[in-house]
Design a protein around this motif. Structure first.
Motif, PDB file in Angstrom:
ATOM      1  N   GLN A 195     -84.507  55.739  60.981  1.00 28.87           N
ATOM      2  CA  GLN A 195     -83.361  56.020  61.848  1.00 28.87           C
ATOM      3  C   GLN A 195     -82.300  56.838  61.116  1.00 28.87           C
ATOM      4  O   GLN A 195     -81.736  57.779  61.674  1.00 28.87           O
ATOM      5  CB  GLN A 195     -82.754  54.716  62.380  1.00 28.87           C
ATOM      6  CG  GLN A 195     -81.631  54.927  63.360  1.00 28.87           C
ATOM      7  CD  GLN A 195     -82.067  55.715  64.587  1.00 28.87           C
ATOM      8  OE1 GLN A 195     -83.129  55.492  65.136  1.00 28.87           O
ATOM      9  NE2 GLN A 195     -81.246  56.668  65.005  1.00 28.87           N
TER      10      GLN A 195
ATOM     11  N   THR B 261     -87.932  50.981  59.356  1.00 27.12           N
ATOM     12  CA  THR B 261     -87.227  51.384  60.580  1.00 27.12           C
ATOM     13  C   THR B 261     -85.826  51.896  60.287  1.00 27.12           C
ATOM     14  O   THR B 261     -85.410  52.927  60.820  1.00 27.12           O
ATOM     15  CB  THR B 261     -87.176  50.205  61.570  1.00 27.12           C
ATOM     16  OG1 THR B 261     -88.518  49.783  61.832  1.00 27.12           O
ATOM     17  CG2 THR B 261     -86.495  50.596  62.857  1.00 27.12           C
ATOM     18  N   ASP B 262     -85.070  51.189  59.453  1.00 24.35           N
ATOM     19  CA  ASP B 262     -83.695  51.613  59.156  1.00 24.35           C
ATOM     20  C   ASP B 262     -83.664  52.961  58.442  1.00 24.35           C
ATOM     21  O   ASP B 262     -82.804  53.793  58.705  1.00 24.35           O
ATOM     22  CB  ASP B 262     -82.971  50.566  58.312  1.00 24.35           C
ATOM     23  CG  ASP B 262     -82.676  49.293  59.082  1.00 24.35           C
ATOM     24  OD1 ASP B 262     -82.639  49.329  60.329  1.00 24.35           O
ATOM     25  OD2 ASP B 262     -82.468  48.250  58.436  1.00 24.35           O
TER      26      ASP B 262
END
Length: 116
Positions: free
Chosen positions: A36, A32-33
């Motif tokens: 993003q 996820t990081d």
């Protein structure tokens, strides 16, 4: 990021479709990081202009290489639990642990095959 690394360089963001295609090619979701970050900048250049965080295409190519290279399989412990996303310019690679999934970033030291 600029507060911590004022010399960092940024690129144009990737489109969501590029991430979907990268995940399809990799056969798994990006952390996820990382996802993003790529939506904000397609990689990050460090102080010495080293691609500290790779562009999405390089993330795909390097991971496919690390996961399938027979020479690496003979030299190193398996890489299938890691998702590489950048390096320090000296050969050591940065990776997320994908199996089991955890938010930690590991450094793989190419000379000793240590992961910390």
């Amino acid at each position: 990021m600029r507060e911590v690394f004022p010399d960092a360089g940024f690129r144009e963001p990737v489109e969501a479709a590029e991430i979907v295609e990268a995940e399809r090619r990799l056969g798994q979701a990006l952390p996820t990081d990382l996802r993003q970050l790529l939506l904000e900048s397609n990689g990050v250049l460090g102080r010495t202009r080293v691609a500290t965080v790779w562009a999405v295409d390089q993330i795909v190519e390097q991971n496919l290489r690390f996961w399938s290279d027979e020479n690496f399989a003979q030299l190193y412990m398996p890489f299938d639990a890691l998702m590489f996303f950048g390096d320090n310019g000296g050969g050591d690679q940065f990776a997320f642990v994908q199996k089991p999934q955890r938010p930690d970033v590991f450094v793989w030291e190419h000379e000793s095959d240590s992961r910390r």
